[in-house]
Design a protein around this motif. Structure first.
Motif, short mmCIF file in Angstrom:
data_model
loop_
_atom_site.label_atom_id
_atom_site.label_comp_id
_atom_site.label_asym_id
_atom_site.label_seq_id
_atom_site.Cartn_x
_atom_site.Cartn_y
_atom_site.Cartn_z
N GLU A 222 0.84 -1.20 0.00
CA GLU A 222 0.00 0.00 0.00
C GLU A 222 0.87 1.24 0.00
O GLU A 222 2.07 1.19 0.31
N LEU A 223 0.26 2.36 -0.34
CA LEU A 223 0.92 3.66 -0.29
C LEU A 223 0.17 4.55 0.68
O LEU A 223 -1.06 4.59 0.66
N ASN A 224 0.91 5.29 1.51
CA ASN A 224 0.30 6.08 2.57
C ASN A 224 0.65 7.56 2.52
O ASN A 224 0.09 8.35 3.28
N GLY A 225 1.58 7.95 1.65
CA GLY A 225 1.97 9.34 1.58
C GLY A 225 2.42 9.71 0.18
O GLY A 225 2.91 8.87 -0.57
N VAL A 226 2.26 10.99 -0.18
CA VAL A 226 2.66 11.46 -1.50
C VAL A 226 3.07 12.92 -1.40
O VAL A 226 2.51 13.69 -0.63
N THR A 227 4.08 13.30 -2.19
CA THR A 227 4.50 14.69 -2.26
C THR A 227 4.98 14.99 -3.67
O THR A 227 5.46 14.09 -4.38
N ALA A 228 4.83 16.22 -4.11
CA ALA A 228 5.21 16.61 -5.46
C ALA A 228 6.21 17.75 -5.43
O ALA A 228 5.93 18.80 -4.84
N VAL A 229 7.36 17.55 -6.04
CA VAL A 229 8.34 18.62 -6.22
C VAL A 229 7.94 19.44 -7.44
O VAL A 229 8.02 20.67 -7.45
N ALA A 230 7.51 18.74 -8.49
CA ALA A 230 7.09 19.34 -9.75
C ALA A 230 6.19 18.34 -10.46
O ALA A 230 6.10 17.18 -10.04
N PRO A 231 5.51 18.74 -11.53
CA PRO A 231 4.65 17.79 -12.25
C PRO A 231 5.38 16.54 -12.72
O PRO A 231 4.76 15.49 -12.89
N ASP A 232 6.70 16.64 -12.94
CA ASP A 232 7.46 15.48 -13.39
C ASP A 232 8.42 14.97 -12.31
O ASP A 232 9.43 14.32 -12.60
N ASP A 233 8.10 15.27 -11.06
CA ASP A 233 8.95 14.82 -9.93
C ASP A 233 8.06 14.61 -8.73
O ASP A 233 7.87 15.50 -7.90
N VAL A 234 7.47 13.42 -8.63
CA VAL A 234 6.51 13.08 -7.58
C VAL A 234 6.98 11.82 -6.86
O VAL A 234 7.45 10.87 -7.51
N TRP A 275 7.98 0.56 7.49
CA TRP A 275 6.99 1.18 6.60
C TRP A 275 7.14 2.69 6.68
O TRP A 275 7.75 3.23 7.62
N LEU A 276 6.60 3.38 5.68
CA LEU A 276 6.62 4.84 5.65
C LEU A 276 5.19 5.34 5.53
O LEU A 276 4.39 4.79 4.77
N GLY A 277 4.88 6.39 6.27
CA GLY A 277 3.51 6.91 6.30
C GLY A 277 3.37 8.36 5.91
O GLY A 277 2.27 8.82 5.63
N GLY A 278 4.48 9.11 5.89
CA GLY A 278 4.41 10.53 5.56
C GLY A 278 5.65 10.96 4.81
O GLY A 278 6.74 10.42 5.03
N ILE A 279 5.51 11.94 3.93
CA ILE A 279 6.63 12.42 3.14
C ILE A 279 6.41 13.89 2.79
O ILE A 279 5.29 14.33 2.56
N THR A 280 7.50 14.66 2.76
CA THR A 280 7.45 16.06 2.38
C THR A 280 8.71 16.42 1.61
O THR A 280 9.82 16.04 2.01
N ALA A 281 8.55 17.14 0.51
CA ALA A 281 9.68 17.58 -0.31
C ALA A 281 9.90 19.07 -0.12
O ALA A 281 8.96 19.86 -0.20
N PHE A 282 11.15 19.44 0.09
CA PHE A 282 11.54 20.85 0.20
C PHE A 282 12.27 21.31 -1.05
O PHE A 282 12.30 22.49 -1.37
N ALA A 283 12.87 20.35 -1.75
CA ALA A 283 13.56 20.59 -3.02
C ALA A 283 13.76 19.23 -3.67
O ALA A 283 13.54 18.18 -3.04
N ALA A 284 14.20 19.23 -4.91
CA ALA A 284 14.40 17.97 -5.61
C ALA A 284 15.46 17.11 -4.94
O ALA A 284 15.45 15.88 -5.08
N ASP A 285 16.36 17.73 -4.17
CA ASP A 285 17.42 17.00 -3.50
C ASP A 285 17.31 17.11 -1.98
O ASP A 285 18.32 16.96 -1.27
N ASP A 286 16.13 17.37 -1.49
CA ASP A 286 15.94 17.49 -0.03
C ASP A 286 14.52 17.04 0.32
O ASP A 286 13.59 17.84 0.36
N ILE A 287 14.38 15.75 0.54
CA ILE A 287 13.07 15.16 0.82
C ILE A 287 13.19 14.25 2.04
O ILE A 287 14.15 13.48 2.17
N TRP A 288 12.21 14.35 2.93
CA TRP A 288 12.16 13.48 4.11
C TRP A 288 10.90 12.62 4.07
O TRP A 288 9.83 13.11 3.70
#
Length: 399
Positions: A222-234, A275-288
């Motif tokens: 299953e997937l529990n979290g999603v974040t988008a840096v850009a339309p072509d970087d999710v 497992w992972l439940g949450g994600i946030t992107a601050f830049a294309a090279d900085d995601i937690w």
């Protein structure tokens, strides 16, 4: 709300809200009383070389620096009994929360609350039989809520937007995000019979309808979290279920490059189930991304970081029942992760100077949703009170 179910495939995180878990029962005309689900359990964090991941302190005490950063304060909400499951903010004077009001022993009402900078008020009710558990706000007239249904707010009305059919079965969305151009992504699972047979599912909104996304074969999960840096970087995160009792459940990370979804592994395996439940992107090279790890009967937080080239696991404080559910960076630059199991909320703060996680004062509520406030050091946590019988609660840290 994250929860867990044990099966022969190993523990899994899940995100079923407390009241949404009884949605079928309510629809049938009776509401069964349920408690907070227990969670997977985990062991000590894997040892990660300092060169491959940020270093973290192994302390269960609340750090003095964290306690000085601010205090969590309860803000009254116009729902006396129920559950608040998600929260999002556009600024100090604009925030939204969604959840449920318990109207009677047999009836629930999905509600949307709005913060005007001074107080919370009910802005609207969602369509019948909707049980929102995730929220994304692009503007005051462009809001998505997903759960048992997928609904859009245009500033005046909530409209149900049916998901695309999936050959793997019924789609259950768990998280949602939007990009700057208005494209929306929702992730979750598709299941034919039961949760243990679920497979990851992703759909995207093109402005008119939802479309199922082809995914690599990662088995059950299953997937529990999603974040988008850009339309072509999710990025989407979750879990691949254990195939048998001897193999572990593993963290699942999928990346969209504008053309295809591909699986990306964490550098170095986690000990036990993960497992992972949450994600946030601050830049294309900085995601937690954050979640939990289990081994035996102990559960601990789990965090991983993307530096543009690889995902690396970072050690976390030794917090019992400390699974993490969300991560975000406040306007002042502070990186926070929150979660906890049942009525034991946990908050961690990243110490940039010492490159380590410190345990901070908990938000004081059973964590369902978490939001940072753009251009502000403020934070929001929504859920239910630690004491009482389904008392919705929202706490705020002004920073």
């Amino acid at each position: 709300m994250p929860s867990s179910t044990s099966s022969s495939r190993g523990p899994r995180p899940g995100r079923v809200p407390l009241l949404a878990a009884v949605a079928v029962t309510v629809a049938a005309g009776s509401l069964a009383a349920v408690g907070l689900n227990g969670g997977p359990t985990a062991s000590a964090a894997p040892t990660v070389p300092a060169s491959s991941a940020p270093s973290v302190t192994d302390s269960s005490a609340v750090s003095s620096s964290a306690s000085r950063s601010g205090q969590w304060q309860r803000t009254p909400v116009p729902v006396t009994k129920g559950d608040l499951t998600a929260i999002a903010a556009l600024g100090d004077k604009q925030a939204w929360a969604v959840g449920y009001r318990l109207k009677s022993a047999t009836a629930l009402e999905a509600v949307a609350l709005r913060w005007d900078g001074t107080s919370w008020a009910q802005e609207s009710t969602l369509p019948e039989n909707s049980f929102p558990q995730a929220l994304t706000v692009r503007s005051a007239d462009d809001i998505w809520a997903v759960g048992t249904a997928t609904e859009h707010w245009d500033g005046k009305t909530w409209t149900t937007r049916p998901l695309d059919r999936d050959p793997a079965g019924r789609v259950v969305p768990e998280a949602v995000t939007t990009t700057a151009d208005g494209q929306a992504w929702t992730v979750g699972r598709a299941m034919a019979r039961s949760i243990k047979d679920s497979v990851p599912a992703i759909q995207t909104w093109d402005g008119r309808s939802w479309h199922r996304q082809p995914l690599p074969d990662v088995g059950k999960g299953e997937l529990n979290g999603v974040t988008a840096v850009a339309p072509d970087d999710v990025w989407a995160v979750g879990a691949s279920y254990a195939v048998d009792e001897k193999s572990p459940q593993t963290a699942l990370l999928l990346h969209w490059d504008g053309t295809t979804w591909k699986r990306v592994d964490v550098d170095g395996p986690a000990a036990g189930h993960a497992w992972l439940g949450g994600i946030t992107a601050f830049a294309a090279d900085d995601i937690w991304a954050v979640g939990g790890r289990t081994s035996g009967s102990a559960e601990r937080p789990y965090t991983v970081h993307w530096d543009g080239a690889k995902w690396s696991a970072a050690e976390t404080p030794d917090v019992a029942d400390g699974r993490l559910r969300a991560v975000g960076r406040a306007g002042g630059g502070e990186l926070w992760a929150v979660g906890g199991k049942g009525a034991a909320p946990v908050a961690l703060r990243w110490n940039r100077q010492d490159k380590r996680w410190d345990r901070a004062a908990g938000p004081g509520v059973v964590v369902r949703g978490f939001a940072t406030v753009p251009k502000s050091a403020g934070l929001w946590v929504a859920g239910i009170a630690e004491q009482g019988d389904l008392v919705p609660a929202i706490t705020r840290m002004k920073g």
